[in-house]
Design an enzyme around this catalytic site. Structure first.
Site, PDB file in Angstrom:
ATOM      1  N   GLY A  10       0.827  -1.211   0.000  1.00  0.00           N
ATOM      2  CA  GLY A  10       0.000   0.000   0.000  1.00  0.00           C
ATOM      3  C   GLY A  10       0.860   1.259   0.000  1.00  0.00           C
ATOM      4  CB  THR A  11       3.972   2.132   1.829  1.00  0.00           C
ATOM      5  OG1 THR A  11       3.400   1.807   3.100  1.00  0.00           O
ATOM      6  CG2 THR A  11       4.902   3.316   1.970  1.00  0.00           C
ATOM      7  CB  THR A  31      10.869  -9.952 -11.862  1.00  0.00           C
ATOM      8  OG1 THR A  31      11.957  -9.671 -12.727  1.00  0.00           O
ATOM      9  CG2 THR A  31      10.283 -11.316 -12.176  1.00  0.00           C
ATOM     10  CB  CYS A  73       3.789   5.055  17.545  1.00  0.00           C
ATOM     11  SG  CYS A  73       4.946   6.393  17.536  1.00  0.00           S
TER      12      CYS A  73
HETATM   13  N1  PLP Z   1      -2.680   3.132   4.247  1.00  0.00           N
HETATM   14  C1  PLP Z   1      -3.411   2.720   5.301  1.00  0.00           C
HETATM   15  C2  PLP Z   1      -4.718   3.404   5.589  1.00  0.00           C
HETATM   16  C3  PLP Z   1      -2.962   1.666   6.101  1.00  0.00           C
HETATM   17  O1  PLP Z   1      -3.702   1.278   7.147  1.00  0.00           O
HETATM   18  C4  PLP Z   1      -1.726   1.055   5.782  1.00  0.00           C
HETATM   19  C5  PLP Z   1      -1.195  -0.003   6.642  1.00  0.00           C
HETATM   20  O2  PLP Z   1      -1.390  -0.012   7.851  1.00  0.00           O
HETATM   21  C6  PLP Z   1      -1.015   1.507   4.652  1.00  0.00           C
HETATM   22  C7  PLP Z   1      -1.522   2.550   3.915  1.00  0.00           C
HETATM   23  C8  PLP Z   1       0.283   0.901   4.262  1.00  0.00           C
HETATM   24  O3  PLP Z   1       0.103  -0.349   3.654  1.00  0.00           O
HETATM   25  P1  PLP Z   1       1.327  -1.357   3.521  1.00  0.00           P
HETATM   26  O4  PLP Z   1       1.562  -1.904   4.895  1.00  0.00           O
HETATM   27  O5  PLP Z   1       0.880  -2.418   2.570  1.00  0.00           O
HETATM   28  O6  PLP Z   1       2.481  -0.590   3.007  1.00  0.00           O
END
Ligand code: PLP
Length: 389
Positions: free
Chosen positions: A72-73, A237, A325
Site C-alpha cells: 500500500g505504501t 519482475t 508508537c
Molecule cells: N494506508 C493505510 C490506511 C494503512 O492502514 C496502511 C497499513 O497499515 C497503509 C496505507 C500501508 O500499507 P502497507 O503496509 O501495505 O504498506
C-alpha cells in the site's frame, strides 16, 4: 504457544487458506519469469492477468487500470509522485491531518521540496468539513489525496463527493483505500476517483503485495524505473506467487463484504456495548454512525494503552494502541490529536479490529478479561488518585 485471539486486522490479516493454495505452485514448480520468451515462463503471464481481473472485479474497474506494486505504501507514493510529475506547473497538494504515514509523511516530504501542502483538519468525531475541502482545492492544486477509511478509528470519508469537487476544478483525486477495500462495497465504474491504493495484507492476502488503480486516460509517470513490466508503469519482475494470492483473496472478498457488514459488525457492536456496560469512564473515538464495520477505537480514562495491550497479550489477545508508537514516543497518535481527544483519554486508547475469522466466543472472552485488566490497572494508576477517585 497459547491460542491467539486476533483483533488486530487493521494492522494485518491471516492469509486465507484458499489464497495460500493459489500461491504454492509458484514456489514449487511454476517459477518461470512471466516476461520470458519460453513457454514455461511466458505462460505465467496468464496467472498475473487472472489476478488482475479478480482485483478489478472487486472494485468495479477495468483490469488494464490495475498496476501491481509491493504494498500500500508504494501505491500511495506512486500516486503522489505521478500526479506531481505529470503536472509540473501545479505546486499544491491537499490532504488531511489523519492520513496514514504512507500519505502523511510523503506529503510532508514533498512540502520540504517546496510544495504547498494543505493538511485538512477533522472535527472531534474525525469527520472533514466539506466546505473546508472545497475551499482548499485550487485550480493549481496538483493532487487531492484523501483516505477512504481511517486505519485507527475506522471513520469513513465521503471520497466520491470530494473526488467530484476535485474533478470540477480539473484536479486529480487519489484515495488511500487500504482499509476500505474488502470491508466496504467499492465500485469505480461511474466514479470521479482517478487513483486508488490497495494493500494485499489487509484483506487476507500476504504481506508484500499491493496495487494502484489508475483510471484509464489519467496521465501517469512510473515511480519505479527499469524494465517494462506492468505496461512500463511499474518496473520489476512480478511477484507471481503473491499476486496470485492477492487475486484469490480479492475474489473471496467479493463474497465477504456482505459478511463484514452483518456478522463482523454485529460482533464489533457486541464488543462495544459490552465494554460500555462493564467498564466506567470509557470513550469511543470516531463517528460511530460513519465507521468501518470491523473497527472499535476506545479509550479508558486513567490507564495507559500500552499497559492494557501488554496485559491483553498475556491472555493471548492481540489489539493495538493508538498512543505510543513504534518510535518509542509517548505522544498520542497524530490521528487522535487531530480529533482533539482529551489527553487523559488519548493515552488510554485501544483499537480492536475484527475479521470474518473471529468468533463470538472470542468476543465473550475479551468481555470477561478486559474489565479485570482495567480494574487492576486503575488500582495502581497515579491519575486515579489525582482525580480523587
Ligand atoms: N494506508 C493505510 C490506511 C494503512 O492502514 C496502511 C497499513 O497499515 C497503509 C496505507 C500501508 O500499507 P502497507 O503496509 O501495505 O504498506
Amino acid at each position: 504457544m497459547q491460542k491467539v485471539i486476533y483483533f488486530d486486522n487493521n494492522a494485518t490479516t491471516f492469509v486465507a487458506p484458499e489464497a495460500m493454495e493459489e500461491m504454492l505452485p509458484f514456489f514449487k514448480t511454476r517459477y518461470g519469469n512471466p516476461s520470458s520468451m519460453h513457454e514455461f515462463g511466458g505462460e505465467n503471464k496468464k496467472y498475473v492477468d487472472k489476478a488482475r481481473q479478480q482485483i478489478a472485479d472487486l472494485i468495479g474497474a477495468n483490469s488494464k487500470e490495475i498496476i501491481f506494486t509491493s504494498c500500500g505504501t508504494e501505491s500511495d507514493n506512486t500516486a503522489i509522485w505521478s500526479a506531481l510529475q505529470t503536472n509540473p506547473q501545479k505546486r499544491r497538494i491537499v490532504t488531511t491531518k489523519v492520513e496514514h504515514p504512507a500519505v502523511f509523511e510523503t506529503c510532508k516530504w514533498w512540502e520540504g521540496q517546496g510544495y504547498e501542502v494543505t493538511f485538512l483538519p477533522v472535527d472531534e468525531q474525525g469527520n472533514l468539513n466539506l466546505h473546508d475541502v472545497d475551499d482548499a482545492i485550487k485550480k493549481d492544486t496538483a493532487l487531492v489525496s484523501v483516505m477512504w477509511a481511517n486505519n485507527e478509528t475506522g471513520v469513513i470519508f465521503p471520497v466520491e463527493q470530494i473526488a467530484k469537487m476535485a474533478k470540477d476544478k480539473g484536479v486529480l483525486f487519489h484515495t488511500d483505500a487500504v482499509q476500505a477495500v474488502g470491508k466496504l462495497p467499492v465500485n469505480l465504474k461511474n466514479s470521479s476517483i482517478d487513483m486508488l491504493s490497495v494493500s494485499g495484507h489487509k484483506l487476507h492476502a500476504p504481506k508484500g503485495v499491493g496495487m494502484l488503480y489508475v483510471r484509464e486516460g489519467t496521465k501517469f509517470e512510473s515511480f519505479m524505473k527499469g524494465g517494462h513490466q506492468e505496461l512500463a508503469r511499474r518496473a520489476g519482475t512480478e511477484n507471481l506467487a503473491y499476486i496470485a494470492g492477492f487475486g484469490k483473496a480479492c475474489e473471496l472478498a467479493v463474497a465477504k463484504v456482505e459478511k463484514e457488514n452483518t456478522y463482523v459488525k454485529n460482533m464489533r457492536d457486541k464488543l462495544e456495548k459490552g465494554i460500555i456496560e462493564k467498564i466506567s469512564d470509557v470513550k469511543i473515538n470516531g463517528d460511530t454512525k460513519n465507521r468501518l464495520p470491523n473497527t472499535l477505537n476506545i479509550s479508558f480514562k486513567y490507564v495507559e494503552g500500552e499497559s492494557i495491550l501488554l496485559m491483553l497479550s498475556e491472555k493471548g489477545i492481540c489489539a493495538s494502541s493508538g498512543s505510543a508508537c513504534t518510535s518509542g514516543s509517548l505522544e498520542p497518535s497524530h490521528i487522535l490529536m487531530a480529533m482533539k481527544v482529551p489527553f487523559e483519554f488519548a493515552h488510554g486508547s485501544i483499537r480492536f479490529s475484527l475479521s470474518i475469522y473471529n468468533t463470538e466466543e472470542e468476543i465473550d472472552f475479551v468481555l470477561k478479561e478486559l474489565p479485570i485488566i482495567i480494574e487492576r490497572l486503575r488500582k495502581i494508576s497515579p491519575f486515579v488518585k489525582k482525580d480523587g477517585k
